[in-house]
Design an enzyme around this catalytic site. Structure first.
Site, PDB file in Angstrom:
ATOM      1  N   ASP A   1      -8.616 -12.575   9.573  1.00 45.10           N
ATOM      2  CA  ASP A   1      -7.296 -12.059   9.967  1.00 45.10           C
ATOM      3  C   ASP A   1      -7.463 -10.743  10.720  1.00 45.10           C
ATOM      4  O   ASP A   1      -6.799  -9.753  10.432  1.00 45.10           O
ATOM      5  CB  ASP A   1      -6.391 -11.879   8.746  1.00 45.10           C
ATOM      6  CG  ASP A   1      -4.909 -11.707   9.140  1.00 45.10           C
ATOM      7  OD1 ASP A   1      -4.548 -12.060  10.294  1.00 45.10           O
ATOM      8  OD2 ASP A   1      -4.122 -11.220   8.311  1.00 45.10           O
TER       9      ASP A   1
ATOM     10  N   VAL B   1       0.837  -1.198   0.000  1.00 45.57           N
ATOM     11  CA  VAL B   1       0.000   0.000   0.000  1.00 45.57           C
ATOM     12  C   VAL B   1       0.874   1.251   0.000  1.00 45.57           C
ATOM     13  O   VAL B   1       1.813   1.353   0.790  1.00 45.57           O
ATOM     14  CB  VAL B   1      -0.933   0.024   1.235  1.00 45.57           C
ATOM     15  CG1 VAL B   1      -1.868   1.219   1.175  1.00 45.57           C
ATOM     16  CG2 VAL B   1      -1.744  -1.271   1.315  1.00 45.57           C
TER      17      VAL B   1
END
Length: 534
Positions: free
Chosen positions: A271, A159
Site C-alpha cells: 500500500d 494515530v
C-alpha cells in the site's frame, strides 16, 4: 495573536511561540517568521542541505541523532527542564510538559481528522495524577500517557500525537482497535506488530514502545508508540510549496532506500502511496502503515489476496487479476509517486479499476501476451478487444521542467507493464539520477554518518539490507483468537523487558475517552475492493 487566553493549551502555545521568537530573534527576524509559519501551514520544506546542523532555529526532529542542539538545550527554559524532570519523577500528566519541539496549533492538526474539540484539548492539558491500572504488572512504576489530537488514519487504526512523560518528547500513538474480533484480524495485527518491532531502518517507521497491556481479560486494543512526523508526501504534493529537483531526488532516494530494506526482509508493503510516506521538518522520510504488508509468497501456486494498494498506485498485474505478484508491485507504486512529485498531480487518476488499466495502456501501449501471462482471462480479453495502442512515454517529459532525461529514464524503468522486467529497488538506487539525493541525504540528513572537526565520516553501507529475513512462520500455528491474544499479550510484555518505565494510558482523562471513540479508517481511506473480471 488573537484569543490567547481561551484555554491552557492556547496560552502555552502562544507563550512557547513568543519565547521561540525571542530566541530566534538573535539569529534573524526571518527565522522567527519562518517558525511562525510552521504552526499554520504545512511544514515548509527546508532545502535539504548542510546548514540544518548549524542553525538552531531549524527545528530538529525529536528522534534525530542530534535531537537537541547543545545551544538549544542551554536556551530552552530551565523551568521546562525542571518541570519535565519533576513530571517524570512525580508521574504528572504528560500534557504539562513542554518538549522543545513545537506542536502545530490546535485547529491546524495535520491529517484528515479535525483537531480535538477545545474542551478535550483543555482536558488533555489539565493535570491528572498517575492512575494505577488495577490489573497492571508494575503498578508502582508506570507512567500515564495522554493523547492530545488525532493526526491521521491508517488502513487499520487511528494515530494521535502525544507527549512521552518520561522525556517530554512528542511522539505518535497508534491505536489498533478491535484486534480480537476474529482470527484473520488477530493475525494481521500480530503481523504488523511484529514487523514494527522488527524494523531497524531510518526510512521505515518502527515501534519505539508498546503501551503496557492490562490483564489479559481486559485486553482489547493495542497502542504502539512511534516517532512523530510533521507531514506526509500527500500533504506536501497538494500544498502550494515549490518542490525543487533536490527535494524530489532526496525524497525518491529515501523511499527506495526504505523499500530496498523492506524487500530484503522479504516484505511486500502493498500500500505504497504518498499518504503512507511520512516526512518530518528536516525532509527525512519514513515508510509507514504496514496494515496490509505481508511476506513475499515465493510459491507461485499459492494465491495472494487482491485487496491491496489504493487504486491510483495499483500495479497492472493486480488490476488484471493476477493471483500471484511480487515486490515489483511496490516499485510500480513508487513510479506513480515519482511522476506525481514531478508533475504535482496524480499520474493515473481513474474513476474505476478498468479505467485505471486503460490509462496505463494509453501511456505504455498495448502489452504483449508475454507481459500479461499472469493476468486472468477476462482482463486479457478486455485488452485484446480494445484498439492496439502505441506507447506515448515521451509525454512524461511534459510533467515539469524537472522531468529531465535522467529522471524520465528512471521513471520508465519503474513503469514497466511486465513485473519481471520492472527495475528493483536495489538497481533503482544505482541509477545516476539518485546520486545527488544520496549525497545530500548522507552529508546532512542521515543518522548513519556523522561529522567531526576534520570532516564527515561516512558509513560503509549507504543502503543497508536486513539479515535474517522477517519470519512469518509463526502465523502457521495460530489457530484461535484466545491463543493469539495470549501470544500477543506475552509478546508485548517481552518487548518491554529491561526497557524504560512502562507507559499506560490514563483511562480517566477526557482526551482518552475521545481517543477511544475515534473511528478507524475513513471510507475514502480504505483500499477499494478489487475488480472481478468476468
Amino acid at each position: 495573536m488573537p484569543n490567547v487566553f481561551q484555554n491552557l493549551v492556547s496560552c502555552k502555545r502562544v507563550f512557547r511561540e513568543l519565547k521561540m521568537a525571542a530566541y530566534n530573534g538573535g539569529t534573524s527576524a526571518a527565522a522567527a517568521g519562518h517558525h511562525h509559519h510552521h504552526h499554520h501551514h504545512l511544514p515548509h520544506l527546508p532545502p535539504p542541505h548542510l546548514h540544518h546542523h548549524h542553525h538552531p532555529q531549524h527545528h530538529l526532529h525529536p528522534g534525530s541523532a542530534a535531537a537537541v542542539h547543545p545551544v538549544q538545550q542551554h536556551t530552552s527554559s530551565a523551568a521546562a527542564a525542571a518541570a519535565a524532570a519533576a513530571a517524570a519523577a512525580a508521574m504528572l500528566n504528560p500534557g504539562q510538559q513542554q518538549p522543545y519541539f513545537p506542536s502545530p496549533a490546535p485547529g491546524q492538526a495535520p491529517g484528515p481528522a479535525a483537531a480535538a474539540p477545545a474542551q478535550v484539548q483543555a482536558a488533555a492539558a489539565a493535570t491528572v495524577k498517575a492512575h494505577h491500572h488495577q490489573h497492571s504488572h508494575h503498578p508502582q512504576q508506570q507512567l500515564d500517557i495522554e493523547p492530545d489530537r488525532p493526526i491521521g488514519y491508517g488502513a487499520f487504526g487511528v494515530v494521535w500525537s502525544v507527549t512521552d512523560p518520561r522525556d517530554g518528547k512528542r511522539v505518535a500513538l497508534k491505536k489498533m482497535p478491535n484486534v480480537f474480533q476474529n482470527l484473520v484480524s488477530c493475525k494481521r495485527v500480530f503481523r504488523e506488530l511484529k514487523m514494527l518491532c522488527f524494523f531497524k531502518h531510518d526510512n521505515v517507521l518502527s515501534a519505539l514502545d508498546i503501551l503496557q497491556p492490562p490483564h489479559i481479560d481486559y485486553f482489547e486494543e493495542i497502542y504502539v508508540v512511534t516517532e512523530l512526523m510533521q507531514s506526509d508526501l500527500h500533504k506536501i504534493i497538494v500544498s502550494p510549496q515549490p518542490l525543487s529537483s533536490d527535494h524530489v531526488k532526496v525524497f525518491l532516494y529515501q523511499i527506495l532506500r526504505g523499500l530496498k530494506y523492506l524487500h530484503s526482509a522479504g516484505i511486500l508493503h502493498r500500500d505504497i502511496k504518498p499518504g503512507n510516506l511520512l516526512v518530518n521538518s528536516n525532509c527525512v522520510l519514513k515508510i509507514c502503515d504496514f496494515g496490509l504488508a505481508r511476506v513475499e509468497e515465493l510459491d507461485e501456486s499459492r494465491h495472494m489476496t487482491q485487496e491491496v494498494v489504493t487504486q491510483y498506485y495499483r500495479a497492472p498485474e493486480i488490476l488484471m487479476g493476477s493471483r500471484h505478484y511480487s515486490n515489483a508491485i511496490d516499485i510500480w507504486s513508487v513510479g506513480c509517486i515519482f511522476a506525481e512529485l514531478l508533475g504535482r498531480r496524480i499520474l493515473f487518476q481513474a474513476q474505476s479499476p478498468i479505467q485505471q488499466l486503460d490509462l496505463i495502456t494509453d501511456l505504455l501501449g498495448t502489452p504483449s501476451l508475454e507481459a500479461m501471462r499472469t493476468a486472468c482471462e477476462g482482463a486479457k480479453a478486455h485488452i485484446l478487444r480494445g484498439p492496439h495502442k502505441q506507447p506515448s512515454l515521451p509525454v512524461l517529459y511534459t510533467l515539469s521542467s524537472q522531468a529531465t532525461h535522467e529522471a524520465v529514464h528512471l521513471l520508465c524503468r519503474m513503469l514497466v507493464f511486465d513485473p519481471s522486467k520492472r527495475i528493483s529497488a536495489k538497481d533503482a538506487l544505482a541509477h545516476p539520477y539518485l546520486d545527488e539525493g544520496r549525497l545530500r541525504y548522507h552529508t546532512c540528513m542521515c543518522k548513519c554518518c556523522f561529522s567531526t572537526s576534520t570532516g564527515r565520516v561516512y558509513t560503509s553501507d549507504f543502503e543497508p539490507v536486513t539479515n535474517p529475513k522477517f519470519d512469518d512462520t509463526f502465523e502457521k500455528n495460530l489457530s484461535s483468537v484466545r491463543q493469539v491474544k495470549e501470544i500477543i499479550h506475552q509478546f508485548i510484555l517481552e518487548q518491554q523487558k529491561g526497557n524504560r518505565v512502562p507507559l499506560c494510558i490514563n483511562p480517566q482523562s477526557a482526551a482518552f475517552k475521545s481517543f477511544i471513540s475515534s473511528t478507524v479508517a475513513q471510507p475514502s481511506e480504505m483500499p477499494p475492493s478489487p475488480l472481478v473480471w468476468e
